[in-house]
Design a protein around this motif. Structure first.
Motif, PDB file in Angstrom:
ATOM      1  N   PRO A  32       0.546  -1.169   0.062  1.00 34.83           N
ATOM      2  CA  PRO A  32       0.063   0.014  -0.033  1.00 34.83           C
ATOM      3  C   PRO A  32       0.768   1.139   0.037  1.00 34.83           C
ATOM      4  N   PRO A  33       0.394   2.538  -0.545  1.00 32.10           N
ATOM      5  CA  PRO A  33       1.109   3.684  -0.499  1.00 32.10           C
ATOM      6  C   PRO A  33       1.427   3.949   1.012  1.00 32.10           C
ATOM      7  N   SER A  34       2.734   4.421   1.222  1.00 30.49           N
ATOM      8  CA  SER A  34       3.254   5.040   2.553  1.00 30.49           C
ATOM      9  C   SER A  34       2.729   6.271   2.637  1.00 30.49           C
ATOM     10  N   GLU A  35       2.798   6.689   4.004  1.00 30.42           N
ATOM     11  CA  GLU A  35       2.239   8.013   4.607  1.00 30.42           C
ATOM     12  C   GLU A  35       3.176   9.133   3.865  1.00 30.42           C
ATOM     13  N   ASP A  36       4.603   8.779   3.593  1.00 34.75           N
ATOM     14  CA  ASP A  36       5.375   9.712   2.772  1.00 34.75           C
ATOM     15  C   ASP A  36       4.726  10.261   1.524  1.00 34.75           C
ATOM     16  N   ASP A  37       4.041   9.186   0.930  1.00 36.38           N
ATOM     17  CA  ASP A  37       3.363   9.705  -0.630  1.00 36.38           C
ATOM     18  C   ASP A  37       2.308  10.846  -0.205  1.00 36.38           C
ATOM     19  N   GLU A  38       1.591  10.677   1.077  1.00 32.76           N
ATOM     20  CA  GLU A  38       0.618  11.612   1.094  1.00 32.76           C
ATOM     21  C   GLU A  38       1.004  12.867   1.586  1.00 32.76           C
ATOM     22  N   GLU A  39       2.332  12.930   2.371  1.00 30.60           N
ATOM     23  CA  GLU A  39       2.840  14.148   2.753  1.00 30.60           C
ATOM     24  C   GLU A  39       3.545  14.941   1.510  1.00 30.60           C
ATOM     25  N   LEU A  40       4.026  14.138   0.358  1.00 34.38           N
ATOM     26  CA  LEU A  40       4.455  14.693  -0.650  1.00 34.38           C
ATOM     27  C   LEU A  40       3.348  15.311  -1.558  1.00 34.38           C
ATOM     28  N   ASP A  41       2.143  14.809  -1.574  1.00 39.22           N
ATOM     29  CA  ASP A  41       1.074  15.430  -2.247  1.00 39.22           C
ATOM     30  C   ASP A  41       0.548  16.269  -1.652  1.00 39.22           C
ATOM     31  N   ALA A  42       0.548  16.408  -0.183  1.00 37.02           N
ATOM     32  CA  ALA A  42       0.220  17.829   0.482  1.00 37.02           C
ATOM     33  C   ALA A  42       1.095  19.028   0.102  1.00 37.02           C
ATOM     34  N   THR A  43       2.324  18.731  -0.092  1.00 37.85           N
ATOM     35  CA  THR A  43       3.391  19.372  -0.237  1.00 37.85           C
ATOM     36  C   THR A  43       3.109  19.950  -1.638  1.00 37.85           C
ATOM     37  N   ALA A  44       2.969  19.173  -2.230  1.00 36.35           N
ATOM     38  CA  ALA A  44       2.616  19.343  -3.914  1.00 36.35           C
ATOM     39  C   ALA A  44       1.376  20.297  -3.928  1.00 36.35           C
ATOM     40  N   GLU A  45       0.316  20.080  -3.214  1.00 36.17           N
ATOM     41  CA  GLU A  45      -0.693  20.953  -3.371  1.00 36.17           C
ATOM     42  C   GLU A  45      -0.540  22.327  -2.866  1.00 36.17           C
ATOM     43  N   GLU A  46       0.268  22.359  -2.002  1.00 35.70           N
ATOM     44  CA  GLU A  46       0.528  23.776  -1.096  1.00 35.70           C
ATOM     45  C   GLU A  46       1.490  24.448  -2.210  1.00 35.70           C
ATOM     46  N   MET A  47       2.348  23.789  -2.877  1.00 33.72           N
ATOM     47  CA  MET A  47       2.972  24.694  -3.902  1.00 33.72           C
ATOM     48  C   MET A  47       2.227  25.000  -4.914  1.00 33.72           C
ATOM     49  N   LYS A  48       1.196  24.195  -5.277  1.00 35.37           N
ATOM     50  CA  LYS A  48       0.318  24.564  -6.503  1.00 35.37           C
ATOM     51  C   LYS A  48      -0.507  25.785  -6.074  1.00 35.37           C
ATOM     52  N   ALA A  49      -0.707  25.710  -4.849  1.00 36.35           N
ATOM     53  CA  ALA A  49      -1.732  26.811  -4.339  1.00 36.35           C
ATOM     54  C   ALA A  49      -0.931  28.269  -4.174  1.00 36.35           C
ATOM     55  N   ALA A  50       0.233  28.003  -3.661  1.00 39.72           N
ATOM     56  CA  ALA A  50       1.197  29.276  -3.694  1.00 39.72           C
ATOM     57  C   ALA A  50       1.506  29.719  -5.117  1.00 39.72           C
ATOM     58  N   ALA A  51       1.575  28.908  -5.873  1.00 43.59           N
ATOM     59  CA  ALA A  51       1.989  29.271  -7.368  1.00 43.59           C
ATOM     60  C   ALA A  51       0.752  30.060  -7.978  1.00 43.59           C
ATOM     61  N   GLU A  52      -0.471  29.485  -7.890  1.00 44.10           N
ATOM     62  CA  GLU A  52      -1.831  30.124  -8.178  1.00 44.10           C
ATOM     63  C   GLU A  52      -2.022  31.446  -7.631  1.00 44.10           C
ATOM     64  N   ARG A  53      -1.604  31.731  -5.976  1.00 43.68           N
ATOM     65  CA  ARG A  53      -1.785  33.079  -5.679  1.00 43.68           C
ATOM     66  C   ARG A  53      -0.673  33.806  -6.316  1.00 43.68           C
ATOM     67  N   ALA A  54       0.424  33.372  -6.401  1.00 40.76           N
ATOM     68  CA  ALA A  54       1.706  34.462  -6.888  1.00 40.76           C
ATOM     69  C   ALA A  54       1.102  34.789  -8.476  1.00 40.76           C
ATOM     70  N   ALA A  55       0.513  33.862  -9.126  1.00 39.79           N
ATOM     71  CA  ALA A  55       0.238  34.324 -10.763  1.00 39.79           C
ATOM     72  C   ALA A  55      -0.962  35.329 -10.698  1.00 39.79           C
ATOM     73  N   ALA A  56      -1.844  35.122  -9.512  1.00 41.06           N
ATOM     74  CA  ALA A  56      -2.919  36.101  -9.434  1.00 41.06           C
ATOM     75  C   ALA A  56      -2.642  37.298  -9.191  1.00 41.06           C
ATOM     76  N   SER A  57      -1.495  37.783  -8.583  1.00 43.59           N
ATOM     77  CA  SER A  57      -0.913  39.020  -8.155  1.00 43.59           C
ATOM     78  C   SER A  57      -0.466  39.786  -9.439  1.00 43.59           C
ATOM     79  N   ILE A  58      -0.327  39.072 -10.587  1.00 47.30           N
ATOM     80  CA  ILE A  58       0.341  39.723 -11.568  1.00 47.30           C
ATOM     81  C   ILE A  58      -0.642  40.284 -12.566  1.00 47.30           C
ATOM     82  N   ASP A  59      -0.129  41.443 -12.899  1.00 49.58           N
ATOM     83  CA  ASP A  59      -0.835  42.321 -13.745  1.00 49.58           C
ATOM     84  C   ASP A  59      -0.823  42.128 -15.353  1.00 49.58           C
TER      85      ASP A  59
END
Length: 105
Positions: free
Chosen positions: A52-79
Motif C-alpha cells: 500500500p502507498p506509504s504516508e510519505d507519499d501523502e505528505e508529498l501530495d500535500a506539499t505539492a498541493e501547497e506549492m500549486k496553491a502558492a503558485a496560483e496565488r503568485a500568478a493572481a498577483s500579476i497584472d
C-alpha cells in the motif's frame, strides 16, 4: 468481464484485474523474446502492486498541493498588462513571498 479472485490471478496473489493483466503481459513479452521471465524486475513489480502507498507519499501530495496553491496565488498577483520580463520578475518575487509565508494550515 469475469470476476478475478486470488485463485485465478498470478500465483494466487490478491491482484486487481489490471495488475494481473500487466503481470501476464510482462511474462508473455519475456517469453516471446526468449528471456527468463521470473526476474528481480517482476518481483519488484509485484511488490509495488501489493504494497500500500506509504504516508510519505501523502505528505508529498500535500506539499505539492501547497506549492500549486502558492503558485496560483503568485500568478493572481500579476497584472496582465505588464511586460513579459517584468511580469516574470513579479511572479518570481510573489512566489518567493508565498514560500516564505510557509504552509497554510
Amino acid at each position: 468481464m469475469p470476476d478475478i479472485d486470488p485463485q485465478s490471478t498470478f500465483r494466487g496473489l490478491p491482484l486487481t484485474a489490471e495488475q494481473d493483466a500487466e503481470v501476464r503481459h510482462y511474462i508473455k513479452k519475456k517469453k516471446q523474446h526468449g528471456e527468463p521471465w521470473d526476474t528481480p524486475e517482476l518481483a519488484a513489480m509485484l511488490e509495488d502492486m501489493l504494497e500500500p502507498p506509504s504516508e510519505d507519499d501523502e505528505e508529498l501530495d500535500a506539499t505539492a498541493e501547497e506549492m500549486k496553491a502558492a503558485a496560483e496565488r503568485a500568478a493572481a498577483s500579476i497584472d496582465e498588462d505588464m511586460e513579459p520580463i517584468e511580469a516574470s520578475e513579479e511572479r518570481n518575487a510573489a512566489m518567493e513571498a508565498e514560500v516564505m509565508k510557509g504552509p497554510k494550515l
